[in-house]
Design an enzyme around this catalytic site. Structure first.
Site, PDB file in Angstrom:
ATOM      1  N   SER A   1       3.079  -4.078   6.144  1.00  0.00           N
ATOM      2  CA  SER A   1       3.178  -2.816   5.410  1.00  0.00           C
ATOM      3  C   SER A   1       4.603  -2.300   5.537  1.00  0.00           C
ATOM      4  CB  SER A   1       2.154  -1.812   5.953  1.00  0.00           C
ATOM      5  OG  SER A   1       2.160  -0.618   5.183  1.00  0.00           O
TER       6      SER A   1
ATOM      7  N   HIS B   1       1.190  -3.761   1.572  1.00  0.00           N
ATOM      8  CA  HIS B   1       0.654  -2.515   1.038  1.00  0.00           C
ATOM      9  C   HIS B   1       1.570  -1.970  -0.048  1.00  0.00           C
ATOM     10  CE1 HIS B   1      -1.727  -1.633   4.998  1.00  0.00           C
ATOM     11  NE2 HIS B   1      -2.342  -2.504   4.215  1.00  0.00           N
TER      12      HIS B   1
ATOM     13  N   ASP C   1      -4.608  -1.503   9.666  1.00  0.00           N
ATOM     14  CA  ASP C   1      -5.141  -2.515   8.751  1.00  0.00           C
ATOM     15  C   ASP C   1      -4.774  -3.903   9.269  1.00  0.00           C
ATOM     16  OD1 ASP C   1      -6.402  -3.616   6.540  1.00  0.00           O
ATOM     17  OD2 ASP C   1      -4.647  -3.412   5.245  1.00  0.00           O
TER      18      ASP C   1
END
Length: 229
Positions: free
Chosen positions: A12, A39, A130
């Site tokens: 991310s 992301h 995540d």
């Protein structure tokens, strides 16, 4: 011994630079396919172009239903979860997970279920958590797991949460060599000169919550790489 031929990478914040650094040091004849979730939300993405400029492997946005192949990089397109279904990649506009779509956990869970020990799961820099549950799934199904050393990451959150499920915790510079070792079947080799000290992960870290019922991080079987001297 099962050959590891599928690399699933999740990242991310700070991930573009981290991904470019990793792919720049992989060989053109890599004997594994690479699937990447960054992301990006609904925003446009030029990540495949950036990866093509960084290294020798051909990168594309994944197409729904295509068969993955060794030596290629497949990037989750904006606003679509990327998952594995048999020998194919699928795109799913499902609910957001961990506030993200595409999210890392769907890719990791599906790869673990479909391919088991063939998978190498990698968590790089990022915020929040995540990918931690998905990395645990890969480890539980016999796959190999690698986490970027949180002290080496632009954003420490994702590496910290995923570290209990890591077989190797390495600085970014050590990741490409370890991936090649795993693909070549050197499962127990350790790049001790590049490995991260365990206390780099544990200092200032709050233990992440259990990912599955009855499972706690203290019971995870992740092995750290040997500390540098």
């Amino acid at each position: 011994m099962t050959r590891r031929d599928f690399i699933a990478i999740g990242t991310s914040s700070g991930g573009v630079d981290a991904l470019r650094a990793v792919v720049s040091r992989l060989p053109h004849d890599l004997r594994a396919a690479i699937a990447i979730v960054l992301h990006v939300g609904t925003h446009g993405s030029i990540l495949p172009s950036l990866l093509n400029m960084a290294g020798p492997l051909h990168a594309v946005h994944a197409a729904d239903g295509e068969t993955y192949a060794c030596g290629r990089i497949y990037v989750a397109p904006p606003d679509q979860h990327l998952i594995v279904e048999g020998s194919r990649l699928r795109l799913v506009h499902g609910a957001k997970e961990n506030f993200a779509r595409p999210a890392i956990d769907p890719l990791f869970r599906s790869a673990a279920a479909e391919m088991g020990p063939r998978v190498i799961g990698v968590i790089l820099t990022g915020l929040l958590d995540d990918g931690a549950a998905g990395l645990e799934a890969i480890q539980t199904c016999g796959g190999a797991t690698i986490v970027q050393d949180p002290a080496d990451a632009f954003a420490r959150g994702m590496p910290l949460h995923a570290s209990p499920f890591a077989d190797d915790i390495l600085p970014l510079a050590g990741l490409p060599r370890r991936l090649i070792e795993l693909i070549d079947g050197k499962r127990d080799a350790r790049a001790t000169d590049e490995a991260a000290p365990r206390d780099a992960v544990e200092r200032d870290a709050t233990p992440p919550r259990a990912r599955f019922p009855g499972t706690t991080p203290s019971g995870a079987r992740g092995r750290r790489a040997s500390p540098s001297r």
